[in-house]
Design a protein around this motif. Structure first.
Motif, PDB file in Angstrom:
ATOM      1  N   LEU A  24      29.316 -32.334 -10.186  1.00 45.87           N
ATOM      2  CA  LEU A  24      29.255 -33.693 -10.719  1.00 45.87           C
ATOM      3  C   LEU A  24      29.803 -34.729  -9.745  1.00 45.87           C
ATOM      4  CD1 LEU A  24      30.421 -33.035 -14.396  1.00 45.87           C
ATOM      5  CD2 LEU A  24      28.110 -33.609 -13.636  1.00 45.87           C
ATOM      6  N   PRO A  51      23.358 -32.422 -19.255  1.00 42.31           N
ATOM      7  CA  PRO A  51      24.190 -33.569 -18.831  1.00 42.31           C
ATOM      8  C   PRO A  51      25.382 -33.821 -19.750  1.00 42.31           C
ATOM      9  CG  PRO A  51      22.232 -34.355 -19.949  1.00 42.31           C
ATOM     10  CD  PRO A  51      22.100 -32.854 -19.883  1.00 42.31           C
ATOM     11  N   LEU A  60      28.352 -34.723 -18.919  1.00 42.38           N
ATOM     12  CA  LEU A  60      29.044 -35.939 -18.497  1.00 42.38           C
ATOM     13  C   LEU A  60      28.379 -37.172 -19.107  1.00 42.38           C
ATOM     14  CD1 LEU A  60      31.102 -37.437 -16.718  1.00 42.38           C
ATOM     15  CD2 LEU A  60      29.444 -37.329 -14.853  1.00 42.38           C
TER      16      LEU A  60
END
Length: 455
Positions: A176, A403, A405
């Motif tokens: 990330l 995803p 995050l």
């Protein structure tokens, strides 16, 4: 004159307390009766139909999608001379087996949903062998083999599952954009958090309690580790952004991906139930993470930029992706060899995705589609070679692309009433989540004739 409802003589006045389990176990041996040594092919309709249903329920308990459950039930039914129709959900199956003018209908359910790729591999082997030798097997033989598979315990204790989560989330944080400080703190937080969750699962604690407690512990352990580094080495406060990585072990990769596959095969009930299940887990986890962040004043800002060249990033992304997929695969109870195979696929597919995003103007969702497509093609190739179930390779290899995050940033900003920012991250997350199963679907259509047709 007797009183209505009174007990007759000879009945005990007190009874031993009964176990009040919400989900009652099925005692499969009670279906055998005196015909346990009879060939299954010659058994009654009920006894043969029970075998079909038991295989389906075991497959469903492993976390696989409705198409695979139904395909396995149909394979068993054909060998036993039956026609089977099944309606499969997240934790329940309603099915009917037909022979001539007779039919047998059964409804069965699981107490909870889970993932076990090791047991799924054993069941795939059983179904394949049954197609070859099932007509020569007795009822007792069949239930003995299914008993062995059903009673097979997890391959790893909670401590090792905590370590697998620590490695996976540490690698996830690097992919990330995080550095060594974020990776170390996420390693500690995710390791302790998933150890707690695995221990609670072993005691059959309910899903929401496990998520709430494990995410809370993971975030707090990240905070404590970070504050310790801050006090000892005066590290920058900007490294607090990595706390999101400490809670990514709760990402429901299997239900997310299998929901898309089920919907593609028009298994709407199973697909929608799985999607709701996955979204529920994400909502609970992100809300807990948001509350903890507000309490300890952590913010999901951008990571401190890594001073690495494009070639260095490429060389580091390959092993990081492998470690991340290997760790997640272990959390799905994959054997080390199966986890390593999924790790190789994930290393190639996820690195390709990241390079497409970093070196081109390709949108993240399009890159996720290409990465998932490559993972599906490689899983098909390697699955034919080593015999592993395709889904046991594909889902772990692309769960690192989910995803998490983006999902957390969406919940965080919506919680702060920054609706436009939250909607942006939610849109990005939704597009990627839709692209991942779509890539696997296209790969499946290209490589699997059984899945390609609707009949």
């Amino acid at each position: 004159m007797k009183k209505q409802g009174s007990l007759s003589k000879g009945h005990p006045k007190k009874r031993a307390p009964l176990s009040r389990k919400h989900h009652m176990a099925i005692h499969w041996d009670e279906f055998l009766g005196d015909s346990r040594d009879e060939l299954a092919l010659n058994a009654s309709l009920k006894e043969r139909a029970v075998i079909v249903g038991r295989v389906g329920l075991l497959m469903l308990a492993c976390g696989t999608g409705a198409w695979r459950v139904r395909h396995s039930m149909n394979s068993i039914a054909r060998v036993l001379g039956l026609t089977c129709a099944a309606d499969v959900g997240l934790v329940s199956i309603e099915y009917t087996c037909v022979e001539f003018d007779q039919s047998y209908t059964q409804t069965m359910s699981l107490p909870t949903s889970g993932v076990n790729t090791s047991k799924l591999t054993d069941l795939e082997w059983f179904v394949n062998e049954f197609e070859r030798y099932g007509q020569k097997m007795t009822l007792a033989d069949i239930h003995y083999l299914l008993d062995k598979i059903e009673k097979k315990s997890g391959l790893y204790p909670p401590a090792l599952l905590g370590l697998a989560s620590a490695v996976a989330c540490g690698a996830f944080v690097f992919l990330l954009g995080g550095g060594l400080i974020e990776m170390f703190c996420a390693f500690i937080g995710a390791g302790v958090g998933n150890f707690i969750r695995a221990s609670m699962n072993k005691k059959h604690i309910t899903l929401f309690a496990g998520i709430i407690v494990s995410v809370t512990v993971a975030c707090l352990m990240y905070m404590l580790s970070f504050r310790l580094l801050e006090a000892m080495f005066a590290v920058s406060g900007r490294h607090e952004a990595g706390y999101i990585g400490a809670m990514l072990f709760v990402i429901p990769g299997f239900p997310f991906i299998t929901s898309g596959l089920d919907i593609a095969k028009l298994d709407m009930r199973s697909g929608i139930e799985r999607m709701v299940h996955a979204v529920t887990i994400i909502v609970v986890a992100t809300l807990v993470g948001w509350i903890i962040a507000m309490t300890i004043n952590f913010k999901p800002g951008d990571f401190v930029a890594l001073k690495l060249s494009a070639s260095q990033l490429l060389l580091l992304r390959l092993p990081a992706s492998f470690c991340g997929v290997f760790g997640f695969s272990m959390m799905f109870n994959s054997s080390p060899r199966l986890a390593a195979t999924a790790g190789v696929i994930g290393a190639l597919a996820n690195t390709l995705r990241l390079e497409l995003v970093g070196l081109t103007t390709m949108p993240p969702a399009a890159a996720a589609f290409i990465g998932a497509l490559l993972a599906g093609l490689l899983a098909s190739l390697l699955g034919h070679w080593n015999g592993y179930p395709r889904i046991a390779l594909t889902v772990p290899s692309i769960v690192i692309m989910v995803p998490g995050l983006y999902m957390y940033r969406a919940a965080y900003n919506i919680g702060l009433n920054s609706i436009s920012v939250g909607a942006y991250w939610l849109t990005q997350a939704t597009l990627i989540v839709l692209a991942l199963p779509l890539g696997l679907i296209v790969a499946r259509i290209l490589t699997d004739p059984r899945w390609r047709y609707n009949n």
